[in-house]
Design a protein around this motif. Structure first.
Motif, PDB file in Angstrom:
ATOM      1  N   GLY A 238       0.750  -1.242   0.054  1.00  0.00           N
ATOM      2  CA  GLY A 238      -0.030  -0.066  -0.006  1.00  0.00           C
ATOM      3  C   GLY A 238       0.726   1.158  -0.020  1.00  0.00           C
ATOM      4  N   ALA A 239       2.215   1.248  -0.099  1.00  0.00           N
ATOM      5  CA  ALA A 239       2.959   2.542  -0.153  1.00  0.00           C
ATOM      6  C   ALA A 239       2.349   3.073  -1.365  1.00  0.00           C
ATOM      7  CB  ALA A 239       4.386   2.180  -0.422  1.00  0.00           C
ATOM      8  N   VAL A 240       2.525   4.456  -1.301  1.00  0.00           N
ATOM      9  CA  VAL A 240       1.833   5.425  -2.423  1.00  0.00           C
ATOM     10  C   VAL A 240       3.292   5.946  -3.066  1.00  0.00           C
ATOM     11  CG1 VAL A 240       0.447   7.475  -3.008  1.00  0.00           C
ATOM     12  CG2 VAL A 240       0.015   5.808  -0.911  1.00  0.00           C
ATOM     13  N   PRO A 241       3.367   5.689  -4.278  1.00  0.00           N
ATOM     14  CA  PRO A 241       4.516   6.221  -5.160  1.00  0.00           C
ATOM     15  C   PRO A 241       4.394   7.636  -5.535  1.00  0.00           C
ATOM     16  CG  PRO A 241       3.049   4.802  -6.579  1.00  0.00           C
ATOM     17  CD  PRO A 241       2.619   4.608  -5.124  1.00  0.00           C
ATOM     18  N   LEU A 242       5.591   8.567  -5.451  1.00  0.00           N
ATOM     19  CA  LEU A 242       5.174   9.702  -5.499  1.00  0.00           C
ATOM     20  C   LEU A 242       5.979  10.323  -6.570  1.00  0.00           C
ATOM     21  CD1 LEU A 242       5.492  11.495  -1.936  1.00  0.00           C
ATOM     22  CD2 LEU A 242       3.475  10.922  -3.142  1.00  0.00           C
ATOM     23  N   ASN A 243       5.539  11.477  -7.224  1.00  0.00           N
ATOM     24  CA  ASN A 243       6.539  11.957  -8.523  1.00  0.00           C
ATOM     25  C   ASN A 243       6.473  13.268  -7.972  1.00  0.00           C
ATOM     26  OD1 ASN A 243       7.182  13.368 -10.860  1.00  0.00           O
ATOM     27  ND2 ASN A 243       5.994  12.069 -12.019  1.00  0.00           N
ATOM     28  N   LEU A 244       7.870  14.129  -7.716  1.00  0.00           N
ATOM     29  CA  LEU A 244       7.926  15.265  -7.186  1.00  0.00           C
ATOM     30  C   LEU A 244       7.980  16.264  -8.369  1.00  0.00           C
ATOM     31  CD1 LEU A 244      11.304  14.570  -4.936  1.00  0.00           C
ATOM     32  CD2 LEU A 244       8.723  14.441  -4.455  1.00  0.00           C
ATOM     33  N   TYR A 245       7.864  15.940  -9.832  1.00  0.00           N
ATOM     34  CA  TYR A 245       7.487  17.010 -10.909  1.00  0.00           C
ATOM     35  C   TYR A 245       6.360  17.728 -10.595  1.00  0.00           C
ATOM     36  CZ  TYR A 245       7.173  19.056 -15.359  1.00  0.00           C
ATOM     37  OH  TYR A 245       7.225  19.916 -16.315  1.00  0.00           O
ATOM     38  N   GLY A 246       6.553  18.955 -10.708  1.00  0.00           N
ATOM     39  CA  GLY A 246       5.470  19.838 -10.657  1.00  0.00           C
ATOM     40  C   GLY A 246       4.661  19.945  -9.294  1.00  0.00           C
ATOM     41  N   ALA A 247       5.388  19.363  -7.958  1.00  0.00           N
ATOM     42  CA  ALA A 247       4.562  19.370  -6.703  1.00  0.00           C
ATOM     43  C   ALA A 247       5.382  20.514  -5.868  1.00  0.00           C
ATOM     44  CB  ALA A 247       4.758  17.890  -6.320  1.00  0.00           C
ATOM     45  N   LYS A 248       5.988  21.690  -6.491  1.00  0.00           N
ATOM     46  CA  LYS A 248       6.781  22.415  -5.839  1.00  0.00           C
ATOM     47  C   LYS A 248       5.728  22.989  -4.469  1.00  0.00           C
ATOM     48  CE  LYS A 248       6.128  26.175  -9.040  1.00  0.00           C
ATOM     49  NZ  LYS A 248       7.202  27.266  -9.682  1.00  0.00           N
ATOM     50  N   ASP A 249       4.482  23.206  -5.063  1.00  0.00           N
ATOM     51  CA  ASP A 249       3.726  23.776  -3.930  1.00  0.00           C
ATOM     52  C   ASP A 249       3.052  22.897  -2.885  1.00  0.00           C
ATOM     53  OD1 ASP A 249       4.113  26.584  -4.976  1.00  0.00           O
ATOM     54  OD2 ASP A 249       2.661  26.032  -6.484  1.00  0.00           O
ATOM     55  N   ALA A 250       3.386  21.579  -3.025  1.00  0.00           N
ATOM     56  CA  ALA A 250       2.611  20.530  -2.299  1.00  0.00           C
ATOM     57  C   ALA A 250       3.750  19.617  -1.833  1.00  0.00           C
ATOM     58  CB  ALA A 250       1.301  19.966  -2.877  1.00  0.00           C
ATOM     59  N   LEU A 251       5.030  19.924  -1.826  1.00  0.00           N
ATOM     60  CA  LEU A 251       6.003  18.913  -1.317  1.00  0.00           C
ATOM     61  C   LEU A 251       5.684  18.406   0.263  1.00  0.00           C
ATOM     62  CD1 LEU A 251       9.217  20.473  -2.831  1.00  0.00           C
ATOM     63  CD2 LEU A 251       7.999  18.505  -3.686  1.00  0.00           C
ATOM     64  N   PRO A 252       5.919  17.010   0.355  1.00  0.00           N
ATOM     65  CA  PRO A 252       5.427  16.524   1.535  1.00  0.00           C
ATOM     66  C   PRO A 252       6.494  16.792   2.551  1.00  0.00           C
ATOM     67  CG  PRO A 252       6.036  14.857  -0.156  1.00  0.00           C
ATOM     68  CD  PRO A 252       5.857  15.964  -0.644  1.00  0.00           C
TER      69      PRO A 252
END
Length: 252
Positions: A238-252
């Motif tokens: 159930g791990a959730v894969p992330l894509n950091l592209y375009g996520a600059k305003d919502a980086l975890p």
């Protein structure tokens, strides 16, 4: 190979407690479109998750650019400037690990070169070679256009400075001190379980994406098999894969 049962047990506890495990994959030292890169890309497609390739801006060539612009599974990051060791004698290797006259200029040249190569098709994440960075450089990164910093080991804070997220890696399967090859699988699994327990029990930041770190140019078949099996185990749980592209305003 590795016994995954204890990791699966830990991940069952995560699910029973309603916890979410964000997961990302970073691969270092990309310069060209090589057979080794194709091998890694095939695994990323099989896993159906993006791989963030830390590109050495000074040496990246057009073959890599052409591949990236036609492959959504590859997300470029900024891997220093030239991946050259500037550490003073007696200190561990680092390109940005200590003060020098061109430190800030090289960090600026790196992101500008990435723009010239990839346009907007890269994530503004600074990955210092050898995972070492002078703390005095960090406050300057946002002004240069960086939105995140990535090294190794659990982060101690989400935002080391305003406008800059820290998103590290935590699992490196290569036995660097033993001349490369795969580190003992039982050791890797044990360390990963310990880290997940630290997150679950509040000793580490559970919101930080769990990072797999690979090096496509030096990994052998055994190391790749472990990498794929480990990522598969995490994703299946159930791990959730992330894509950091375009996520600059919502980086975890």
């Amino acid at each position: 190979m590795a016994d995954w049962s204890a990791l699966q047990d830990e991940l069952r506890i995560w699910r029973s407690e309603g916890l979410t495990l964000p997961l990302w994959w970073r691969d270092d030292d990309a310069v060209s479109h090589t057979p080794a890169l194709d091998q890694m890309l095939a695994r990323a497609r099989h896993l159906n998750m993006p791989v963030h390739i830390a590109v050495i801006p000074k040496h990246a060539d057009q073959s890599l650019v052409d591949l990236v612009l036609n492959e959504p599974k590859l997300v470029p990051l900024v891997h220093g400037w030239a991946h050259e060791n500037h550490a003073t004698q007696g200190r561990k290797k680092a390109e940005f690990g200590e003060q020098r006259a061109s430190l800030l200029g090289d960090a600026s040249a790196a992101i500008e070169q990435m723009k010239a190569l990839f346009g907007t098709a890269f994530a503004e994440v600074f990955v210092p070679p050898w995972n070492r960075i002078d703390p005095d450089l960090i406050p300057h990164l946002p002004a240069l256009g960086y939105h995140a910093l990535s090294t190794f080991t659990p982060r101690t804070t989400r935002l080391p400075v305003a406008g800059l997220a820290q998103i590290n890696t935590h699992v490196d399967p290569i036995n660097w001190r033993g001349g490369a090859g795969l580190l003992a699988p039982d050791t890797l699994v044990f360390r990963l379980i310990q880290h997940l327990q630290d997150r679950r029990q509040g000793r580490a930041d559970a919101a930080e994406p769990l990072g797999m770190l690979t090096h496509h140019l030096v990994q052998d078949a055994e190391t790749w098999a472990f990498t794929q099996d480990c990522l598969s185990c995490l994703l299946d749980a159930g791990a959730v894969p992330l894509n950091l592209y375009g996520a600059k305003d919502a980086l975890p």
